[in-house]
Write a protein that holds these residues in place. Structure first.
Motif, mmCIF file in Angstrom:
data_model
loop_
_atom_site.group_PDB
_atom_site.id
_atom_site.type_symbol
_atom_site.label_atom_id
_atom_site.label_comp_id
_atom_site.label_asym_id
_atom_site.label_seq_id
_atom_site.Cartn_x
_atom_site.Cartn_y
_atom_site.Cartn_z
ATOM 1 N N LYS A 467 0.814 -1.222 0.000
ATOM 2 C CA LYS A 467 0.000 0.000 0.000
ATOM 3 C C LYS A 467 0.847 1.272 0.000
ATOM 4 N N SER A 468 1.992 1.192 0.647
ATOM 5 C CA SER A 468 2.815 2.395 0.785
ATOM 6 C C SER A 468 4.280 2.042 0.611
ATOM 7 N N ASN A 498 4.978 7.206 -1.059
ATOM 8 C CA ASN A 498 3.825 7.017 -1.931
ATOM 9 C C ASN A 498 2.822 6.120 -1.229
ATOM 10 N N GLN A 500 -1.138 4.182 -1.648
ATOM 11 C CA GLN A 500 -2.399 3.863 -2.310
ATOM 12 C C GLN A 500 -3.466 4.050 -1.251
ATOM 13 N N LYS A 506 -4.205 7.217 -5.554
ATOM 14 C CA LYS A 506 -2.844 7.036 -5.091
ATOM 15 C C LYS A 506 -2.193 8.419 -5.036
#
Lengths: 1147, 505
Positions: A467-468, A498, A500, A506
């Protein structure tokens, strides 16, 4: 090594792993580091451990595996390394065994466990057989997996039963053992970078498998304009440089990484000033007056700041877009190619921490010109003086005597232990009794140089989940130049994250900053405070410090040696570069902050909308202080300058992506809008007359000399689109279009249209193409049009009056020298590119051959105006030129054995540059003349003939109007007068071909690689040699070739008779072959064996010894033909040779 | 913010950008007030550095013109500044910066004048103001052409058709390249512009500052031009008219503060302030007796000993140059260390060095630069009358006020003919030493350049005067081509109305 590691050491485990998992990653990293230290300590202690032959007895009922491990440890001294995760699935152990060897015992223990193990030195590594559910052992298939590449064993290969989940992983020796359930027949082997392989199991239980390296090129993903693309789908010319190629080089400026990186890239040597880098040209020289630098794009936004703001260690990849098809999406500023820089980001993997340091020594990377010493110097100048006296009418004897009497008086120096009139005897030779009294103090070079230290520390930390992801880095660099009191200091940091957030959105942010300070070597400023000029030009007879009559040093009240200002010295009187370097200030500072952020929204299955926002802020300060004690500042009792500028760049874009596959058709469509704005604020203040010593701030000066400021704004707005299509991975096509509006042009001519089309054909994937020894064959081509609006100014269409020109106290304005032009428009660059890419013999040989034709029309031109107009030029579009050439890249692996491998990469570029249309018939610009049919860098010089054997005079081929000429035996009409010489085209500064050669040798864990760059053909104007051959000026150094001067009638030589004060003309006498071979970088590295690092729970450790700018072979010692594209090389901060030792550890 | 960015589109004027330190050409001629700014900028060019430190406006040309003569003497040969002029080589090379420099300088000033002349009539404003502006600019245009034609054209000879090539006449900014006009035509244009300027300025209000050309200065130009054209009557007439309203300075002023624009003798000059100097160079970095530039400190400039010997002992001007005696040395400290207020270390003091040109503040290289003085008008009048023939008494009388001002013991000259002319020329050489007249004077009077016979010392005994200048003698202008600067090669290459055949032989 996956997940977090634990070690069994016969003592209770320190805490437990689950607890760690709740802590922050940073804390975890800290623990891992600490842990490593403990392991190293314990390894050191366990020398007394028992041997493998030791017999073991074990009896257990429903014992946990850990207990068993502890017992084995107790009896053998062997450690176990495992992860908690992996032994979770272990069943309890029931065992009753006596006097087994360790190996037998382990077999017995693990036979019932879903675990694999290996023994390395004194350690047993336990690994999981992941989710193997069945305990029913129908057959155990075991074997070794090796690489077809070099027959080395492959650890970590996933082996599974076809159609089933889970499986096992090969151990560090490439060995595996897997349960093959009854009824199953096929095993699947897969490993990153290798082609997956399915093998039908035969009768035996041993199955050794060899995996084939997959064509890496085909899988490589390349950063392209506004996105990425599989390399195989490229229809255009892109070269990439990866982080791996950067990581072991002591690079302060990332442009250094581009040197020799790919065909078509040409670089200069670059200044040796720490922090400086070379200038880069891609595929020749596309303009005459416009800018020739490529466009740099950092993480998606155009970047116009200093390249050394960016820490090279933060870079993940550099893509060089060479043709229009690759760069058309950057339309207006892509004419000279585009360089895309992508910084590192986190990965979907457990966190890693990398620490790197390099410690290096800096010295001059170029040899020095060979110059005469003091003993040779005096007789040469004596001879100049004597010859001048004779030509002034004196008899030879009288002149000899007079010259001996006066030579010291003219040179204003007698560093010898003999009287002034006896230094040079009347026969012109140095007095044999003469010896230097303080030779060490005559060596300016020695005192101007030092060995600089270069230290760099870099820590980065990266990781992520699905996710990240995150990446953070810190860097400190201190780079001391080899020229005294020059250096470069930089602190930089970066955070890139980053996430999501939801399935459909995102976002991420990439923030970086750097602070730097550079003490600048005075290579561009006034000549006498320029250490490089002084080094070149000072005759070896002048002392740095003052001396008493007996030769001892004059000391000041504090006992320090006193600099000699040389008030009577015929060269640089009243100046002393060492004193000025010491007393003056000359430094720059930069503060740089850069942010990139985006939001990416996915909708309707195939659509993606992205908006990017970037902000770069760069503060620049340049501080100069000229001391009131000596030099230029003396005149005004001290002088101080402050330049402050701020550049703010904002780039915003919105991108709409559509991506869909229909069967074998893949379509990718992009549409976008972008707005770019750059604001530049400039302030300058200068004041003279220092009031109190110690402060160099402007208010401490009596007179303001200058106080000025201005702001410039530059903006571009763009709309663009791109279509990419491929069919079955065999046929590729792309088309792009962009329209840009630039604030530099008037509304009527503001918008430029740029476009490109490209196609590719993967021939080797065709059914009909079955050539066993060709693995890859691809043909691609593209054509497109890009542009440039870079003519130096920001307001090309406007005509101005300049403000700030007061007449006494009355305010005034004056005409600008450059006329605007309402009709000025885009320079257009039409690019054609055809290439064949290939891979042969299992890709042992691969490469590409590429032809390009890059023609520029509507050249942005400062068309010169007649001098009688009172103006200098008008901005116009006028003229055309082209760059055509062939680029070849060849990569091969000539030798490949299990432990030794040799890779070689060669690139070669041939370039033709020609002007095809001009606004004037001809135009002389210094040593060059522009004419249709000539290149942009063709020399136009006096035609030097040679030295007259009868008189020793310098001879030129005479022009038609010359008088007093002489006809030589070969019929050439010559003149001794430079002003009557014939001019001619004397060659081009552009080489016939250039390129680089890279070699990599790997032997086990050792690797050696080195990069040569070369250039063949072309000519350079050797300014420094000309300076050193200056005939008869008192006090200037001389090249050793001056010893070959003409002395007697009939003598054949190239060096004219010595006289005082003859004018020296530029001519092709000073042109030399510009070919060179340059060892730019070499790197020897040793990676600690995996076996070892694993024990340290380190995933990677490497030590390396590197060298930059190691060796150059050129026409003449000291001469650097790659200093400038125009071929005119002269004294400057020559490149720095860096020898450094580095350590890179990844946890 | 991202959401905003997502839907951002640019405003209509996003792509309209303008500099903050420049104004549109049209803005410059929106009003009379703005046009006056353009006039001031034109004058500023007269002391603005062009591209290197020996190219400081008209001041640098004054130095070049004296360097090409015999009266302004170098004491060493270390520095290269102005040596190209001194050695009489570079101005004969079309690609040299010396050949290009005056061409660039005067045409640049000329172009600024043209812009104003072309636009001033279309501005709304009082015609008296506009006429004054136009008059100034016409005079400056004439002055530019006059300097240029003397350098690049063969000398004007009265009484014949001067069809020899002169220079392009640039009186328009229409962008059309102009060919070399004849010397005759160039002088015709100069006189036309001066006549119109005199007419316009005659009706104009008095100029605000001596940095501007007023009626007197325009008449001074007219006198110079007439003298060069051997038009003795007009030279005498306009020289006399030009000095109307001005007086000669006192002897105390001469020694103490000659180089300030407020000096009563100054008719026209530059008023250079401390923040109007280039980083390197400036007129006073080269010519000053007291500013501490290395050029001044290490190689003070001298008067030719032969000329010095011709100055009467009771003449105040004898004190402008060091006579070599210890008693007088105190008056010649040379370059001053601004921090200490005393002579700079390493300073050279040498016999015949001057103290004529001084900066008022030794901290700064700035100083006022004299472009026209009353003394010159007396000298022009006297010379013109003496050369007329039959007017010797009038000539002697014209010389007298200046000569007696400088030397209280001066007795009205009774010389006649060549002897009188010679006396006036000697006065002229002494009075205008260092002010940029010598080359022009040698050329217009068709006199040889003769540097022989001086016994000036050098800062280094081993350096001879041959070493310094390479030449001690050049035959007069009528006997060789060396007196014409080469047309700059760039002009030959770029100017469509000019070809290689238009180059000076």
């Amino acid at each position: 090594m996956k997940d977090c590691l634990q070690s069994e050491m016969g003592t209770p485990m320190p805490k437990n792993v689950t607890k760690l998992k709740r802590r922050s990653y940073a804390f975890k990293a800290f623990l891992v580091m600490k842990f490593t230290a403990i392991i190293i300590f314990c390894l050191a202690l366990q020398v007394s451990g028992k041997t493998m032959a030791q017999k073991i007895t074990l009896s257990a009922t429903n014992a946990s595996l850990k207990t068993i491990f502890k017992e084995v440890r107790r009896q053998t001294g062997y450690y176990f390394i495992y992860t908690n995760e992996s032994i979770k699935a272990a069943s309890l152990v029931n065992l009753n065994a006596r006097d087994l060897t360790l190996e037998e015992m382990l077999k017995a223990i693990f036979s019932t466990q879903p675990l694999a193990y290996t023994i390395e030195d004194k350690t047993i590594v336990v690994s999981a057989k992941r989710e193997v559910k069945s305990t029913r052992i129908d057959r155990i298939i075991s074997g070794t997996v090796t690489s077809s590449d070099d027959n080395s064993t492959l650890p970590g290969v996933s082996v599974r039963v076809k159609g089933k989940n889970g499986g096992v992983i090969t151990d560090s020796d490439g060995k595996y053992a897997i349960n093959l359930p009854d009824g199953e027949t096929t095993l699947v082997y897969s490993y990153l970078g290798y082609a997956s392989k399915e093998v039908v199991v035969g009768a035996g239980n041993t199955l050794n498998v060899q995996l084939t390296v997959e064509n890496k090129q085909l899988e490589e993903v390349v950063v392209q304009a506004y996105g990425t693309v599989r390399k195989s789908a490229l229809t255009n010319s892109v070269s990439t440089i990866s982080a791996k190629e950067l990581e072991s080089r002591p690079i302060s400026n990332l442009s250094t990484a581009l040197v020799g990186a790919a065909p078509g890239i040409q670089t200069t040597t670059g200044s040796g000033q720490p922090g400086a880098g070379p200038a880069v040209r891609i595929r020749g020289f596309g303009t005459i007056n416009g800018g020739s630098d490529p466009l740099y794009v950092v993480d998606g936004a155009p970047y116009e700041g200093a390249l050394n703001n960016i820490n090279p260690d933060d870079i993940e990849s550099i893509s060089v877009l060479k043709d229009a098809s690759a760069s058309a999406l950057y339309g207006s500023r892509a004419a000279n190619g585009v360089i895309l820089i992508t910084t590192k980001k986190g990965k979907d993997s457990p966190p890693t921490l990398t620490f790197k340091t390099t410690q290096g020594l800096n010295s001059r990377g170029l040899s020095d010109y060979e110059k005469v010493d003091a003993y040779q110097y005096f007789p040469l100048l004596w001879e100049s003086m004597r010859n001048s006296l004779v030509s002034g009418g004196a008899t030879l004897d009288a002149a000899n005597t007079q010259a001996s009497n006066n030579i010291v008086g003219s040179l204003i120096s007698n560093p010898f232990n003999v009287p002034d009139n006896q230094v040079v005897l009347t026969n012109g030779s140095i007095n044999p009794a003469a010896s230097l009294v303080y030779p060490e103090d005559l060596d300016w070079r020695d005192q101007l140089r030092r060995t600089g230290l270069r230290s760099e520390y870099n820590v980065n930390y990266r990781g992520g989940s699905n996710k990240s992801d995150f990446f953070g880095s810190l860097n400190y660099l201190k780079d001391e130049g080899y020229s005294v009191l020059t250096d470069f200091n930089r602190y930089s940091g970066r955070v890139n994250m980053n996430s999501q957030i939801k399935k459909w959105i995102k976002t991420g942010i990439n923030l970086s900053g750097s602070v730097q300070k550079t003490k600048v070597g005075n290579e561009d400023s006034g000549i006498w405070e320029n250490p490089f000029y002084t080094d070149l030009i000072f005759a070896p007879i002048y002392a740095v410090h003052k001396h008493n009559a007996d030769g001892t040093y004059v000391l000041d009240a504090l006992g320090n040696q006193v600099y000699d200002e040389g008030y009577t010295r015929p060269i640089a009187p009243g100046r002393n570069v060492l004193a000025e370097t010491e007393y003056n200030d000359n430094f720059t500072e930069r503060n740089f902050v850069s942010g990139r952020t985006y939001a990416e929204i996915s909708f309707l299955k195939n659509f993606k909308l992205t908006t990017n926002f970037s902000l770069d802020l760069n503060n620049y300060k340049f501080s100069v202080f000229d001391s009131p004690i000596i030099g230029d500042g003396l005149t005004s009792n001290g002088r101080s300058n402050r330049t402050n500028s701020t550049t703010r760049t904002i780039n915003i874009n919105q991108l709409l992506n559509y991506n869909r596959s229909f069967g074998r058709h893949n379509v990718d469509v992009l549409a976008g809008h972008e707005a770019y704005q750059r604001r530049y604020d400039y302030n300058f203040g200068s004041a003279a007359g220092q009031i109190v010593s110690g402060s160099t701030e402007l208010k401490n000066f009596a007179n303001i000399l200058s106080l000025t400021s201005y702001q410039d704004n530059y903006r571009i707005e763009s709309y663009f689109g791109r279509l990419q299509y491929d069919f079955d991975g065999r046929y590729f096509a792309s088309a792009s279009y962009r329209t840009d509006g630039s604030s530099k042009f008037s509304p009527a001519y503001r918008w430029g249209k740029f476009w490109s089309v490209g196609a590719g054909w993967q021939i080797s994937k065709e059914e009909f193409f079955k050539v066993a020894w060709i693995d890859n064959l691809k043909l691609r081509g593209s054509y497109g049009q890009v542009g440039s609006d870079d003519l130096g100014g920001y307001y090309l269409y406007q005509t101005f009056y300049d403000t700030g020109f007061k007449n006494g106290n009355e305010a005034g304005i004056k005409q600008s020298l450059v006329l605007g032009n309402e009709e000025i428009r885009w320079e257009s660059n039409n690019n054609m590119d055809v290439a064949l890419e290939f891979g042969l013999l299992k890709n042992r040989i691969s490469g590409s051959v590429e032809y390009f034709n890059r023609s520029t029309d509507n050249l942005l031109f400062n068309v010169p105006l007649a001098l009688s107009s009172g103006l200098s030029s008008q901005n116009q579009n006028f003229g055309s030129l082209y760059n055509r050439g062939v680029e070849i890249q060849l990569d091969g692996t000539p030798v490949k054995t299990k432990s030794f491998k040799w890779n070689i990469g060669i690139n070669w570029t041939r370039l033709t540059n020609k002007i095809s249309k001009l606004p004037f018939d001809e135009y002389i610009d210094g040593t060059k003349k522009y004419m249709v049919g000539q290149s942009r860098y063709d020399y136009w010089l006096r035609d030097y003939y040679g030295v007259d054997p009868d008189t020793g005079s310098e001879l030129f081929v005479a022009n038609a109007t010359a008088t007093g000429t002489k006809t030589m035996p070969d019929g050439t009409v010559v003149t001794t007068s430079g002003s009557s010489a014939q001019y001619h085209y004397a060659g081009s500064a552009i080489p016939d071909f250039y390129g680089s050669i890279n070699n990599t040798f790997t032997y086990k864990n050792f690797a050696l690689d080195f990069r040569f760059i070369y250039q063949v053909g072309g000519v350079s104007f050797d300014n420094d040699y000309q300076t050193l051959m200056y005939n008869g000026t008192y006090g200037r150094a001389l090249h050793v070739d001056a010893l070959d001067r003409w002395q007697t009638p009939g003598q054949i030589t190239d060096v004219p008779k010595r006289t005082i004060g003859a004018t020296m003309y530029d001519s092709d006498r000073w042109l030399v072959d510009a070919s060179y071979l340059y060892l730019r970088a070499a790197n020897f590295s040793y990676s600690l064996p995996k076996k070892f690092t694993r024990k340290l729970t380190i995933s990677n450790a490497r030590v390396f010894l590197t060298g930059e700018n190691l060796f150059m072979k050129s026409y003449r010692k000291g001469f650097d033909p790659s200093q400038a594209y125009n071929g005119n090389s002269s004294y400057t901060y020559a490149p720095t040779r860096i020898i450094s030792l580095g350590l890179n550890v990844t946890l | 913010m991202l959401i905003v960015a997502l839907f951002t589109s640019c405003k209509k004027d996003f792509l309209e950008t303008f500099p903050t330190d420049q104004v549109a050409q049209t803005t410059a001629f929106e009003s009379v007030a703005n046009a006056k700014l353009a006039v001031n900028g034109m004058y500023r060019l007269m002391y603005l550095q062009i591209s290197n430190q020996s190219q400081d406006g008209h001041g640098a040309m004054m130095l070049n013109m004296d360097a090409m003569g015999e009266d302004f003497v170098w004491s060493g040969n270390t520095y290269s500044y102005f040596k190209p002029a001194l050695r009489w080589v570079d101005h004969r090379s079309a690609s040299s910066s010396l050949a290009a420099y005056p061409y660039l300088l005067y045409y640049r000033i000329n172009s600024n004048a043209n812009m104003i002349i072309e636009n001033i009539d279309n501005i709304n404003g009082a015609s008296a103001d506009k006429d004054a502006i136009k008059g100034e600019c016409l005079a400056v245009r004439a002055w530019c052409h006059f300097n240029l034609v003397q350098l690049y054209g063969k000398r004007y000879e009265a009484g014949k058709q001067n069809t020899q090539p002169g220079i392009p006449i640039a009186i328009s900014n229409d962008g059309v390249d102009q060919p070399r006009a004849t010397v005759e035509a160039v002088y015709a244009q100069i006189n036309k512009d001066l006549d119109e300027a005199i007419s316009l300025l005659g009706a104009a209000p008095a100029a605000s500052a001596k940095t501007h050309v007023n009626l007197n200065v325009a008449k001074g130009f007219k006198a110079r031009v007439a003298l060069t054209m051997q038009d003795w009557a007009n030279a005498a007439k306009f020289a006399k008219e030009a000095r109307t309203g001005f007086s000669l300075m006192t002897n105390a002023d001469y020694l103490g503060g000659f180089t300030v624009i407020s000096n009563p003798e100054w008719m026209w000059g530059a008023n250079q302030l401390a923040d109007q100097v280039p980083t390197y160079g400036s007129f006073y970095s080269y010519v000053s007796g007291n500013f501490n530039s290395s050029w001044n400190r290490l190689e003070p400039k001298m008067i030719n000993s032969l000329l010095y010997a011709k100055i009467a002992n009771t003449d105040i001007r004898k004190k402008l140059w060091w006579d070599g005696t210890t008693a007088d040395k105190v008056n010649f400290p040379g370059a001053i260390d601004a921090a200490k207020g005393t002579a700079a270390s390493g300073v050279k003091v040498i016999k015949y060095m001057h103290r004529k040109f001084k900066v008022q503040d030794v901290n700064s290289r700035a100083g006022d630069i004299p472009f026209m003085r009353v003394a010159e008008m007396y000298l022009i009048e006297a010379e013109a009358l003496a050369r007329t023939g039959g007017q010797d008494a009038a000539a002697a009388a014209a010389l007298y006020p200046l000569a007696v001002n400088r030397n209280p013991n001066y007795v009205l000259s009774t010389k006649t003919g060549a002897a009188l002319i010679d006396e006036i020329m000697v006065q002229r050489r002494i009075e205008l030493w260092g002010e940029g007249f010598r080359f022009y004077d040698l050329k217009r009077t068709d006199t040889d350049l003769d540097r022989n016979g001086m016994d000036n010392p050098r800062v280094s005994t081993s350096v001879t005067y041959t070493d310094i200048a390479y030449t001690l003698f050049k035959a007069r202008a009528s006997q060789n081509n060396l007196w014409e600067y080469k047309i700059p090669q760039d002009e030959i290459d770029i100017n469509k109305a000019m070809g290689p055949e238009d180059q000076n032989p």
